[in-house]
Design an enzyme around this catalytic site. Structure first.
Site, PDB file in Angstrom:
ATOM      1  N   ARG A  25    -113.818  21.147 -75.063  1.00 19.81           N
ATOM      2  CA  ARG A  25    -115.087  20.730 -75.298  1.00 19.81           C
ATOM      3  C   ARG A  25    -116.052  22.252 -75.466  1.00 19.81           C
ATOM      4  O   ARG A  25    -116.678  22.279 -76.157  1.00 19.81           O
ATOM      5  CB  ARG A  25    -115.811  20.198 -73.839  1.00 19.81           C
ATOM      6  CG  ARG A  25    -115.440  18.720 -73.710  1.00 19.81           C
ATOM      7  CD  ARG A  25    -115.028  18.386 -72.314  1.00 19.81           C
ATOM      8  NE  ARG A  25    -114.016  18.960 -71.851  1.00 19.81           N
ATOM      9  CZ  ARG A  25    -112.734  18.354 -72.024  1.00 19.81           C
ATOM     10  NH1 ARG A  25    -112.613  17.214 -72.476  1.00 19.81           N
ATOM     11  NH2 ARG A  25    -111.545  18.859 -71.383  1.00 19.81           N
ATOM     12  N   THR A  26    -115.859  23.201 -74.573  1.00 18.81           N
ATOM     13  CA  THR A  26    -116.721  24.223 -74.718  1.00 18.81           C
ATOM     14  C   THR A  26    -116.376  25.177 -76.073  1.00 18.81           C
ATOM     15  O   THR A  26    -117.528  25.331 -76.810  1.00 18.81           O
ATOM     16  CB  THR A  26    -116.386  25.343 -73.515  1.00 18.81           C
ATOM     17  OG1 THR A  26    -116.418  24.637 -72.286  1.00 18.81           O
ATOM     18  CG2 THR A  26    -117.423  26.272 -73.530  1.00 18.81           C
ATOM     19  N   LYS A  28    -100.155  42.049 -78.216  1.00 18.40           N
ATOM     20  CA  LYS A  28     -99.304  43.366 -78.559  1.00 18.40           C
ATOM     21  C   LYS A  28     -99.698  44.406 -77.375  1.00 18.40           C
ATOM     22  O   LYS A  28     -99.436  45.437 -77.602  1.00 18.40           O
ATOM     23  CB  LYS A  28     -99.687  43.698 -79.996  1.00 18.40           C
ATOM     24  CG  LYS A  28     -99.324  42.767 -80.860  1.00 18.40           C
ATOM     25  CD  LYS A  28     -99.896  43.310 -82.164  1.00 18.40           C
ATOM     26  CE  LYS A  28     -99.614  42.240 -83.329  1.00 18.40           C
ATOM     27  NZ  LYS A  28    -100.682  42.853 -84.455  1.00 18.40           N
ATOM     28  N   ARG A  78    -114.633  33.328 -72.925  1.00 16.33           N
ATOM     29  CA  ARG A  78    -113.978  32.610 -71.896  1.00 16.33           C
ATOM     30  C   ARG A  78    -112.752  33.421 -71.394  1.00 16.33           C
ATOM     31  O   ARG A  78    -111.842  33.892 -72.226  1.00 16.33           O
ATOM     32  CB  ARG A  78    -113.603  31.262 -72.119  1.00 16.33           C
ATOM     33  CG  ARG A  78    -112.762  30.511 -71.069  1.00 16.33           C
ATOM     34  CD  ARG A  78    -112.294  29.045 -71.417  1.00 16.33           C
ATOM     35  NE  ARG A  78    -113.555  28.191 -70.907  1.00 16.33           N
ATOM     36  CZ  ARG A  78    -113.609  27.084 -70.646  1.00 16.33           C
ATOM     37  NH1 ARG A  78    -112.683  26.282 -71.063  1.00 16.33           N
ATOM     38  NH2 ARG A  78    -114.717  26.126 -70.575  1.00 16.33           N
ATOM     39  N   HIS A 138    -119.704  28.918 -65.041  1.00 15.43           N
ATOM     40  CA  HIS A 138    -119.768  28.371 -66.462  1.00 15.43           C
ATOM     41  C   HIS A 138    -121.113  28.057 -66.691  1.00 15.43           C
ATOM     42  O   HIS A 138    -121.474  26.791 -66.496  1.00 15.43           O
ATOM     43  CB  HIS A 138    -118.674  27.156 -66.205  1.00 15.43           C
ATOM     44  CG  HIS A 138    -118.208  26.798 -67.658  1.00 15.43           C
ATOM     45  ND1 HIS A 138    -118.833  26.964 -68.604  1.00 15.43           N
ATOM     46  CD2 HIS A 138    -117.559  25.738 -67.771  1.00 15.43           C
ATOM     47  CE1 HIS A 138    -118.253  26.144 -69.827  1.00 15.43           C
ATOM     48  NE2 HIS A 138    -117.502  25.560 -69.101  1.00 15.43           N
TER      49      HIS A 138
HETATM   50  N1   CP Z   1    -116.055  21.692 -69.281  1.00 11.25           N
HETATM   51  C1   CP Z   1    -115.199  22.350 -69.928  1.00 11.25           C
HETATM   52  O1   CP Z   1    -115.305  23.896 -69.836  1.00 11.25           O
HETATM   53  O2   CP Z   1    -114.165  21.874 -70.866  1.00 11.25           O
HETATM   54  P1   CP Z   1    -113.164  22.643 -71.659  1.00 11.25           P
HETATM   55  O3   CP Z   1    -112.006  23.213 -70.656  1.00 11.25           O
HETATM   56  O4   CP Z   1    -112.483  21.661 -72.500  1.00 11.25           O
HETATM   57  O5   CP Z   1    -114.061  23.659 -72.183  1.00 11.25           O
END
Ligand code: CP
Length: 330
Positions: A58-59, A86, A108, A136
């Site tokens: 999603r993100t 590496k 992320r 998040h």
């Molecule tokens: N909600 C969320 O962060 O989903 P993803 O891990 O798929 O990005």
């Protein structure tokens, strides 16, 4: 009110007005995704780079869609195909990306604090797309936008967050925002999944029924087995027997209560399929709103850099307004 920060690293420390401003801005971008031609020229000439050291559906996808709907160039780097394999350090990777002059870096990382570490060391706005078990922020913003869309308010809410609290960055961002907005927060789960600090965040419940009784909003969390280095639970069966949100449990919440889940969901573990797919579920609305939230964040952060680079005087300058810009479809 405006959002004057250079980065979006977390919601901790943001004021109620700043959080509401971000949600309002995101709300203005929603309409673009409902058009036949879903593209505006707002960020034409801007480059957004995303650097993902953890899996994401999603993100990662919604940041990319958000950037492209605003006409930014978007480059995505997965750690599995980058030179981190590496031995390159995170900082060296980020410095090399920054040397190519992107306008925004979305990251992320499995380490809490990784985006904050980079934000101090590279000359580029950084957006935290999830750091370890820390924050998040865009997820919490899309959660709040979704709640407001459906309940019509963010005031005077009773919100129950249920499940794997200890590993949840979604919880931490939501708790910061919900507390700033004055919501009553309940943290619900077995003692092994509730860190000691949760007592300072809201009411702690180890029983699902008392934890969600009369709630306006129930946020279910995924059991993050990949982060559970030791046994936090006797068994999945036992966990789901006590903490899976099924229709009988949902009936204890307020009649118009809504159910959220950041995804990915474990059907039958933390949420029953008929609840996940039922009338109270806003899970797909959350995903839809994720694009609008990320459009707003990319717009706000890259617009601020443009002002700085043109040496704008330190007085209020009218930022391009999304309502006006979105009418000019490409
Ligand atoms: N909600 C969320 O962060 O989903 P993803 O891990 O798929 O990005």
């Amino acid at each position: 009110m405006a959002f004057t920060h250079q980065h979006l690293l977390g919601l901790e420390g943001l004021s109620r007005d700043e959080i509401l401003y971000l949600i309002d801005q995101a709300g203005q971008f929603k309409e673009i995704s409902e058009r036949d031609i879903k593209k505006v020229p707002t960020l034409r000439g801007k480059t957004v780079v995303s650097l993902f050291y953890e899996a994401s559906t999603r993100t990662r996808t919604s940041f990319e869609i958000a950037a492209k709907r605003l006409s930014a160039d978007y480059v995505t780097i997965a750690s599995s195909t980058s030179s981190s394999t590496k031995g390159e350090t995170l900082l060296d990777t980020a410095r090399n990306i920054a040397a190519m002059r992107p306008d925004c870096l979305v990251i992320r990382h499995h380490a809490s604090g990784a985006p904050h570490f980079l934000a101090k060391r590279i000359d580029c706005p950084v957006v935290n797309a999830g750091d370890g078990a820390h924050e998040h922020p865009t997820q919490a913003l899309l959660d709040l936008l979704t709640i407001r869309d459906h309940l019509g308010r963010l005031d005077d809410l009773s919100v129950s967050i249920v499940g794997d609290i200890v590993h949840s960055r979604v919880t931490r961002s939501n708790v910061h925002a919900l507390r700033a907005l004055g919501a009553r927060v309940r943290l619900v789960g077995p003692p092994t999944l509730l860190p000691p600090e949760t007592a300072a965040w809201g009411e702690v419940h180890h029983d699902l029924r008392s934890g969600i009784r009369n709630a306006d909003v129930i946020m279910m969390l995924r059991l993050q087995r990949e982060r559970q280095g030791r046994n936090f639970l006797p068994s999945l069966d036992e966990y789901s027997r006590y903490f899976c949100l099924n229709r009988a449990a949902l009936a204890l919440a307020r009649p118009n209560a809504v159910v959220l889940h950041p995804g990915p969901i474990n059907r039958g573990v933390e949420i029953a399929s008929d609840v996940a797919d039922g009338a109270a579920s806003l899970i797909m609305d959350q995903v839809t709103n994720g694009v609008a939230v990320r459009m707003a964040i990319l717009f706000l952060l890259t617009s601020r850099v443009r002002q700085a680079l043109t040496e704008a005087p330190p007085v209020a300058i009218e930022e391009p307004q999304p309502e006006r810009l979105r009418r000019r479809a490409v």
